[in-house]
Design a protein around this motif. Structure first.
Motif, PDB file in Angstrom:
ATOM      1  N   LEU A 117     -88.532 -78.697  11.244  1.00 58.60           N
ATOM      2  CA  LEU A 117     -89.697 -79.526  10.936  1.00 58.60           C
ATOM      3  C   LEU A 117     -90.343 -79.177   9.599  1.00 58.60           C
ATOM      4  CD1 LEU A 117     -91.317 -79.473  14.500  1.00 58.60           C
ATOM      5  CD2 LEU A 117     -90.247 -81.449  13.393  1.00 58.60           C
ATOM      6  N   LEU A 118     -90.143 -77.956   9.138  1.00 57.85           N
ATOM      7  CA  LEU A 118     -90.818 -77.488   7.929  1.00 57.85           C
ATOM      8  C   LEU A 118     -89.997 -77.643   6.649  1.00 57.85           C
ATOM      9  CD1 LEU A 118     -92.261 -74.177   9.412  1.00 57.85           C
ATOM     10  CD2 LEU A 118     -93.658 -76.048   8.501  1.00 57.85           C
ATOM     11  N   LYS A 119     -88.691 -77.809   6.776  1.00 48.85           N
ATOM     12  CA  LYS A 119     -87.831 -77.728   5.592  1.00 48.85           C
ATOM     13  C   LYS A 119     -88.060 -78.844   4.578  1.00 48.85           C
ATOM     14  CE  LYS A 119     -83.943 -80.000   7.963  1.00 48.85           C
ATOM     15  NZ  LYS A 119     -82.569 -79.791   8.486  1.00 48.85           N
ATOM     16  N   GLU A 120     -88.601 -79.977   5.014  1.00 50.90           N
ATOM     17  CA  GLU A 120     -88.853 -81.058   4.058  1.00 50.90           C
ATOM     18  C   GLU A 120     -89.992 -80.690   3.112  1.00 50.90           C
ATOM     19  OE1 GLU A 120     -90.004 -85.819   3.936  1.00 50.90           O
ATOM     20  OE2 GLU A 120     -89.288 -84.909   5.793  1.00 50.90           O
ATOM     21  N   LYS A 121     -91.035 -80.065   3.659  1.00 45.66           N
ATOM     22  CA  LYS A 121     -92.166 -79.667   2.810  1.00 45.66           C
ATOM     23  C   LYS A 121     -91.866 -78.399   2.037  1.00 45.66           C
ATOM     24  CE  LYS A 121     -97.125 -78.878   2.707  1.00 45.66           C
ATOM     25  NZ  LYS A 121     -98.413 -78.986   3.408  1.00 45.66           N
ATOM     26  N   TYR A 122     -91.047 -77.520   2.614  1.00 47.04           N
ATOM     27  CA  TYR A 122     -90.730 -76.251   1.977  1.00 47.04           C
ATOM     28  C   TYR A 122     -89.218 -76.196   1.719  1.00 47.04           C
ATOM     29  CZ  TYR A 122     -95.409 -75.033   3.609  1.00 47.04           C
ATOM     30  OH  TYR A 122     -96.758 -75.015   3.844  1.00 47.04           O
ATOM     31  N   PRO A 123     -88.781 -76.671   0.554  1.00 48.19           N
ATOM     32  CA  PRO A 123     -87.344 -76.760   0.254  1.00 48.19           C
ATOM     33  C   PRO A 123     -86.586 -75.439   0.370  1.00 48.19           C
ATOM     34  CG  PRO A 123     -88.616 -78.013  -1.345  1.00 48.19           C
ATOM     35  CD  PRO A 123     -89.606 -77.245  -0.521  1.00 48.19           C
ATOM     36  N   PHE A 124     -87.275 -74.308   0.182  1.00 51.04           N
ATOM     37  CA  PHE A 124     -86.569 -73.030   0.276  1.00 51.04           C
ATOM     38  C   PHE A 124     -86.092 -72.732   1.702  1.00 51.04           C
ATOM     39  CE2 PHE A 124     -90.967 -71.814   1.186  1.00 51.04           C
ATOM     40  CZ  PHE A 124     -90.850 -70.860   2.187  1.00 51.04           C
ATOM     41  N   LEU A 125     -86.527 -73.554   2.678  1.00 54.23           N
ATOM     42  CA  LEU A 125     -86.069 -73.403   4.059  1.00 54.23           C
ATOM     43  C   LEU A 125     -84.777 -74.171   4.342  1.00 54.23           C
ATOM     44  CD1 LEU A 125     -89.421 -73.680   6.072  1.00 54.23           C
ATOM     45  CD2 LEU A 125     -88.232 -71.610   5.333  1.00 54.23           C
ATOM     46  N   GLN A 126     -84.319 -74.954   3.375  1.00 48.37           N
ATOM     47  CA  GLN A 126     -83.082 -75.713   3.565  1.00 48.37           C
ATOM     48  C   GLN A 126     -81.931 -74.753   3.877  1.00 48.37           C
ATOM     49  OE1 GLN A 126     -82.585 -78.977   3.630  1.00 48.37           O
ATOM     50  NE2 GLN A 126     -84.662 -79.604   3.042  1.00 48.37           N
ATOM     51  N   GLY A 127     -81.193 -75.046   4.935  1.00 45.64           N
ATOM     52  CA  GLY A 127     -80.049 -74.230   5.327  1.00 45.64           C
ATOM     53  C   GLY A 127     -80.399 -73.050   6.212  1.00 45.64           C
ATOM     54  N   LYS A 128     -81.693 -72.726   6.310  1.00 47.25           N
ATOM     55  CA  LYS A 128     -82.081 -71.542   7.086  1.00 47.25           C
ATOM     56  C   LYS A 128     -81.947 -71.767   8.593  1.00 47.25           C
ATOM     57  CE  LYS A 128     -83.233 -69.528   3.241  1.00 47.25           C
ATOM     58  NZ  LYS A 128     -83.058 -70.633   2.272  1.00 47.25           N
ATOM     59  N   GLU A 129     -82.120 -73.004   9.026  1.00 48.07           N
ATOM     60  CA  GLU A 129     -81.943 -73.326  10.452  1.00 48.07           C
ATOM     61  C   GLU A 129     -80.519 -73.000  10.893  1.00 48.07           C
ATOM     62  OE1 GLU A 129     -82.173 -77.279  13.345  1.00 48.07           O
ATOM     63  OE2 GLU A 129     -82.565 -77.447  11.191  1.00 48.07           O
ATOM     64  N   LYS A 130     -79.551 -73.364  10.049  1.00 47.86           N
ATOM     65  CA  LYS A 130     -78.147 -73.082  10.355  1.00 47.86           C
ATOM     66  C   LYS A 130     -77.886 -71.583  10.376  1.00 47.86           C
ATOM     67  CE  LYS A 130     -73.428 -73.972   8.754  1.00 47.86           C
ATOM     68  NZ  LYS A 130     -72.586 -74.643   7.720  1.00 47.86           N
ATOM     69  N   SER A 131     -78.436 -70.871   9.400  1.00 45.37           N
ATOM     70  CA  SER A 131     -78.244 -69.420   9.340  1.00 45.37           C
ATOM     71  C   SER A 131     -78.792 -68.740  10.580  1.00 45.37           C
ATOM     72  CB  SER A 131     -78.928 -68.846   8.093  1.00 45.37           C
ATOM     73  OG  SER A 131     -78.344 -69.330   6.909  1.00 45.37           O
ATOM     74  N   PHE A 132     -79.994 -69.132  10.974  1.00 45.09           N
ATOM     75  CA  PHE A 132     -80.630 -68.509  12.138  1.00 45.09           C
ATOM     76  C   PHE A 132     -79.833 -68.816  13.405  1.00 45.09           C
ATOM     77  CE2 PHE A 132     -83.945 -68.251  15.475  1.00 45.09           C
ATOM     78  CZ  PHE A 132     -84.308 -66.931  15.293  1.00 45.09           C
ATOM     79  N   SER A 133     -79.373 -70.038  13.536  1.00 46.14           N
ATOM     80  CA  SER A 133     -78.578 -70.413  14.699  1.00 46.14           C
ATOM     81  C   SER A 133     -77.292 -69.590  14.769  1.00 46.14           C
ATOM     82  CB  SER A 133     -78.242 -71.910  14.640  1.00 46.14           C
ATOM     83  OG  SER A 133     -77.434 -72.288  15.735  1.00 46.14           O
ATOM     84  N   GLN A 134     -76.665 -69.380  13.629  1.00 49.76           N
ATOM     85  CA  GLN A 134     -75.422 -68.597  13.599  1.00 49.76           C
ATOM     86  C   GLN A 134     -75.686 -67.126  13.927  1.00 49.76           C
ATOM     87  OE1 GLN A 134     -74.066 -69.651   9.638  1.00 49.76           O
ATOM     88  NE2 GLN A 134     -72.654 -71.195  10.447  1.00 49.76           N
ATOM     89  N   LEU A 135     -76.840 -66.619  13.510  1.00 44.60           N
ATOM     90  CA  LEU A 135     -77.209 -65.251  13.867  1.00 44.60           C
ATOM     91  C   LEU A 135     -77.398 -65.108  15.379  1.00 44.60           C
ATOM     92  CD1 LEU A 135     -79.708 -64.067  11.102  1.00 44.60           C
ATOM     93  CD2 LEU A 135     -77.737 -62.772  11.963  1.00 44.60           C
ATOM     94  N   LEU A 136     -78.036 -66.108  15.976  1.00 46.05           N
ATOM     95  CA  LEU A 136     -78.216 -66.083  17.429  1.00 46.05           C
ATOM     96  C   LEU A 136     -76.866 -66.126  18.147  1.00 46.05           C
ATOM     97  CD1 LEU A 136     -81.234 -68.543  17.833  1.00 46.05           C
ATOM     98  CD2 LEU A 136     -81.282 -66.065  18.160  1.00 46.05           C
TER      99      LEU A 136
END
Length: 338
Positions: free
Chosen positions: A264-283
């Protein structure tokens, strides 16, 4: 796996499917084998096991003390609130009710005690920090909850800020969900209005467990039962958790899940792009070792030396990425409106 149903009226809560906690424990032991290794399915299963325990506890207290004196919501926090539990998970929970503490708190503290003991019997260890609905700190009416949040903010202490941060990850499991929402909205409004509070929250959650050494190596435990193991929770997962939480608080977002917060936040905060995938892979990396976990503390560690070279390199990238993301999130948290 059946879906958890929230109820807007206590009287509409479903009846428990089991008559003893031992039966729920057996259900958990059987189904854990079916979902081990799949992070999403495992967390859905935790919700069901906890909800069934809560429903049974409600019936037990009702048979002893009568019907609840007010509508209420039972909520979980920590990894349970964020939907980030592994095979083993301890208790972090609370209750918010629609009434005055003097009239209703005794009843709900008793319910909290029954839930605490029921969950322990099902296989969820009691929280060492006593973050449970049996503790008066975590069991209040709506008005008293708001007063307590204000008091925590006013105290301006490391411990009370940790309480605020813990509460921000709360998620309703059973009962009247709108009660928890009302209290969380009060916290979010305070965070929105007070830049100094945002700064203090940023400072409170920006201390990192170092994951990479000066020579670029993944740092493992040097002593104790986990010598040679990597603390994936503290050094890899938590930077993503803290960064997403800080920005969610700043944006007035009730959502407790780190994955959903990032989405939900990545559109306003571009530096979050791709972080959802990284976190999911860590889990998923953590979940891949679930069959080797036998105790609660086991779930925080992975045998990094057994990782293939490519996977070990990827882990280093995730650790670095999480650290950079947390630094950027902290800067945004303290900066005020963009």
């Amino acid at each position: 796996m059946e879906k958890i149903i929230y109820s807007e009226e206590e009287s509409f809560l479903p009846q428990p499917s089991f008559t003893t906690y031992e039966q729920i424990k057996q259900k958990r032991e059987k189904e854990t084998k079916e979902v081990t290794g799949n992070h999403e399915l495992l967390n859905k299963a935790h919700d069901v096991w906890v909800a069934e325990t809560v429903l049974l506890a409600i019936e037990k207290v009702k048979s002893e003390r009568g019907k609840a004196p007010a509508h209420f919501a039972f909520f979980v926090m920590g990894s349970g609130g964020r939907l980030e539990q592994s095979t083993f998970s301890d208790q972090d929970h609370g209750i918010v009710f629609q009434g005055e503490d003097k009239r209703c708190q005794e009843y709900f503290l008793k319910l909290g005690e029954e839930i605490r003991e029921g969950l322990a019997e099902v296989g969820y260890p009691r929280c060492d920090g006593n973050v449970m609905a049996s503790n008066p700190r975590w069991c209040h009416g709506v008005i008293e909850w708001k007063k307590q949040l204000d008091a925590w903010i006013q105290a301006n202490e490391w411990e009370t800020l940790r309480y605020l941060i813990t509460f921000s990850d709360a998620r309703t499991i059973a009962g009247k969900e709108s009660l928890l929402s009302e209290v969380k909205e009060h916290l979010l409004e305070r965070v929105k209005q007070e830049s100094e509070l945002r700064k203090r929250i940023g400072e409170n959650t920006s201390v990192l467990h170092k994951g990479i050494g000066i020579f670029g190596q993944v740092l493992t435990e040097e002593k104790g039962p986990y010598t040679g193991f990597f603390n994936v929770k503290e050094a890899a997962l938590f930077p993503y958790v803290h960064a997403a939480r800080m920005l969610a608080l700043k944006e007035g977002m009730e959502e407790p899940s780190t994955l959903r917060r990032l989405a939900l936040l990545k559109e306003k905060y571009p530096f979050l792009q791709g972080k959802e995938k990284s976190f999911s892979q860590l889990l998923e990396l953590r979940a891949s070792f679930s069959e080797k976990h036998h105790h609660y503390d086991d779930v925080h560690y992975i045998p990094v030396r057994s990782l293939p070279k490519g996977q070990k390199q990827q882990l280093k990238l995730w650790i670095k990425e999480g650290k950079e993301m947390l630094t950027e999130a902290k800067s945004n948290m303290e900066a005020g409106e963009r």
